[in-house]
Write an enzyme that holds these catalytic residues in place. Structure first.
Site, PDB file in Angstrom:
ATOM      1  N   LYS A  45       0.814  -1.209   0.000  1.00  0.00           N
ATOM      2  CA  LYS A  45       0.000   0.000   0.000  1.00  0.00           C
ATOM      3  C   LYS A  45       0.856   1.272   0.000  1.00  0.00           C
ATOM      4  O   LYS A  45       0.397   2.336  -0.388  1.00  0.00           O
ATOM      5  CB  LYS A  45      -0.989  -0.026   1.146  1.00  0.00           C
ATOM      6  CG  LYS A  45      -2.013  -1.153   0.896  1.00  0.00           C
ATOM      7  CD  LYS A  45      -3.198  -1.131   1.782  1.00  0.00           C
ATOM      8  CE  LYS A  45      -4.210  -2.179   1.345  1.00  0.00           C
ATOM      9  NZ  LYS A  45      -3.680  -3.578   1.360  1.00  0.00           N
TER      10      LYS A  45
HETATM   11  C1  LIG Z   1      -4.274  -4.672   0.656  1.00  0.00           C
HETATM   12  C2  LIG Z   1      -3.484  -5.904   0.465  1.00  0.00           C
HETATM   13  C3  LIG Z   1      -3.835  -6.884  -0.501  1.00  0.00           C
HETATM   14  C4  LIG Z   1      -5.069  -6.749  -1.378  1.00  0.00           C
HETATM   15  O1  LIG Z   1      -4.935  -5.765  -2.350  1.00  0.00           O
HETATM   16  P1  LIG Z   1      -6.217  -5.166  -3.107  1.00  0.00           P
HETATM   17  O2  LIG Z   1      -5.719  -4.053  -3.934  1.00  0.00           O
HETATM   18  O3  LIG Z   1      -7.135  -4.699  -2.014  1.00  0.00           O
HETATM   19  O4  LIG Z   1      -6.812  -6.263  -3.904  1.00  0.00           O
HETATM   20  C5  LIG Z   1      -3.020  -7.995  -0.642  1.00  0.00           C
HETATM   21  N1  LIG Z   1      -1.933  -8.168   0.148  1.00  0.00           N
HETATM   22  C6  LIG Z   1      -1.569  -7.260   1.076  1.00  0.00           C
HETATM   23  C7  LIG Z   1      -0.374  -7.531   1.913  1.00  0.00           C
HETATM   24  C8  LIG Z   1      -2.320  -6.101   1.274  1.00  0.00           C
HETATM   25  O5  LIG Z   1      -1.955  -5.210   2.220  1.00  0.00           O
END
Ligand SMILES: *Cc1c(COP(=O)(O)O)cnc(C)c1O
Length: 502
Positions: free
Chosen positions: A113
């Site tokens: 993120k």
């Molecule tokens: C948020 C997240 C996901 C999922 O990603 P999306 O864009 O919501 O599909 C997968 N793995 C980790 C470690 C995350 O923090």
């Protein structure tokens, strides 16, 4: 370029306003009116360019009402070696025969993120200045773990903004809590809530809907959010798919005439949707492989066309993918139905009232041509961690392991052996207890900070700097409040001067 709402396409805004507002007043999500096309030959000069140059190229195609200089400065401020532990920002690592991992976790919170949330605050502040916004922007977020910390790191000490994050006091992992309560920055506040994540999230939603909003505007504040439906979080994610392909070319793993597949561990559907946009722009992506955990609602949707949230919710070892409503899927539906806003509105109304909708005919055919859906349960993900480590000396986290397991199944089932990028969404050190368990190591301590050291000792892999430093960081945010006091906590945070929030 303008952005239109998926539920009422005549509601149109420029990029700056779309980023400032986050969601359209009609409840729809902003999408670009046209998806910009890129030609392979125009990308040639980027093969030798660094991540920042690649990012500027893609961002300029979408954020056309931003000044070029503002995009340059934002990119420079977001993707640098102070914030990222790898000079490549998003390095591509060879893993196995024709399989490469795209490591998106070298940022300050050790999860992907950061790729968007390191950039978004800079875009938002430029948007604020250039639209003559006279209010201070207050980011208000409820988090189940990863988003809150990434938003805090992104917005900390960014001029013209403050950020307050609420987390369920007993609903996040120790590591996630420690990351948040040691948060530094003059404009940040973190508060535990006596309740679960749903309580915390509805608390924040009701603040957005309450009279306090008006009261805050009179005092010079405007509430905003940094959640994953904001276009400003999506567009930075398109960049790394281009960057990965450029790196495949650079290392000679593929040629310009070959396509490649991507595997994405998926929750809210933001990451894989960014891959869709990259493909629609002309990047030669073959199949988008959507990997889910036990909450396999997307697997079922891709295989049957039925999206049904009336099902058991599982708490798994890949918690950031424990989601039953993947908000960003709405943007893909819009494309599958040839940008028919009435159709999307009716599907979303059906979802809101019955918890379910289905698609068929041409839309389903298109979805299935585009995507493969698979899921891995906790045992299968654990096995992927163990086998990948033994066979390739590479340590996967629990989310990426779901992707690896689904990839293996896909390859077996289809025989498709195209070069493939496995998107790695978190450092294994972010979930050390689960990773130790997968490696069949039983630690003699309950403390997750000890687990970091044990995992390092067993695997020899380096602990990311930001996690290593946690043990010695002072705790700055001890507060926990009741659900009914959340609004009061926001007000008192805003009444304080900057830096008085401890
Ligand atoms: C948020 C997240 C996901 C999922 O990603 P999306 O864009 O919501 O599909 C997968 N793995 C980790 C470690 C995350 O923090």
């Amino acid at each position: 370029m303008l952005y239109e709402s998926t539920r009422e396409k005549k509601n149109v805004l420029g990029a700056m306003e779309a980023i400032k507002q986050g969601i359209s007043p009609d409840g729809g999500l902003f999408v670009p009116q046209t998806i910009p096309a890129v030609l392979i030959k125009d990308l040639a000069s980027l093969v030798r360019a660094d991540y920042r140059e690649r990012a500027k190229f893609i961002l300029n195609l979408y954020l056309t009402d931003f000044k070029k200089e503002d995009i340059n400065n934002s990119v420079q401020a977001a993707y640098n070696e102070k914030s990222f532990q790898s000079p490549d920002i998003a390095p591509l690592e060879p893993l196995a025969d024709n399989l490469h991992t795209l490591e998106l976790w070298h940022g300050p919170t050790a999860a992907f993120k950061d790729m968007a949330l390191q950039l978004l605050p800079h875009l938002m502040t430029r948007a604020i200045i250039n639209t003559n916004e006279d209010k201070e922007i207050v980011i208000l977020t409820a988090t189940s773990g990863d988003t809150g910390k990434a938003a805090l790191e992104g917005f900390k000490d960014v001029e013209g903004t403050r950020i307050m994050v609420f987390y369920p006091a007993k609903g996040v992992s120790n590591m996630q809590r420690l990351q948040m309560i040691t948060q530094e920055g003059e404009n940040v506040k973190v508060m535990g809530v006596e309740g679960n994540f749903d309580d915390t999230q509805s608390g924040v939603k009701s603040i957005f809907a309450s009279d306090i909003n008006k009261q805050l505007e009179d005092k010079g504040f405007r509430l905003s959010s940094a959640n994953s439906i904001n276009w400003g979080r999506l567009v930075p994610q398109i960049v790394y798919y281009f960057s990965a392909w450029l790196d495949l070319l650079k290392t000679g793993a593929i040629t310009e005439s070959q396509s490649f597949n991507v595997v994405v561990p998926t929750g809210n559907f933001g990451n894989i949707l960014a891959a869709y946009y990259a493909k629609a722009m002309g990047l030669p992506i073959g199949r988008l492989i959507c990997a889910s955990n036990d909450n396999s609602i997307l697997t079922d949707f891709i295989n049957t066309g039925v999206y049904d949230t009336n099902r058991r919710f599982y708490t798994t070892t890949s918690p950031s993918m424990d989601i039953l409503i993947s908000s960003n899927l709405e943007r893909l539906l819009y494309e599958l139905y040839d940008r028919d806003d009435k159709k999307v509105l009716s599907l979303m109304q059906e979802l809101a009232t019955t918890g379910k909708y289905s698609i068929d005919g041409e839309a389903l055919k298109r979805l299935q041509a585009l995507m493969y859906g698979g899921y891995a349960n906790m045992d299968q993900a654990g096995l992927a961690i163990r086998e990948t480590f033994r066979e390739y000396d590479y340590l996967l986290d629990t989310h990426t392991a779901v992707g690896k397991s689904v990839y293996d199944e896909y390859r077996k089932e289809t025989g498709d052996d195209l070069a493939t990028i496995l998107v790695s969404t978190a450092s294994p050190y972010k979930f050390p207890a689960y990773v130790l368990d997968a490696l069949e190591i039983r630690p003699d301590s309950e403390d997750e900070l000890d687990h970091l050291e044990i995992l390092k000792k067993v695997t020899g892999k380096a602990i990311p700097g930001p996690l290593k430093g946690l043990a010695s960081k002072p705790i700055k945010h001890k507060g926990v409040c009741e659900i009914k006091d959340m609004e009061g906590q926001v007000l008192s945070f805003l009444e304080q001067g900057l830096g008085e929030n401890e």
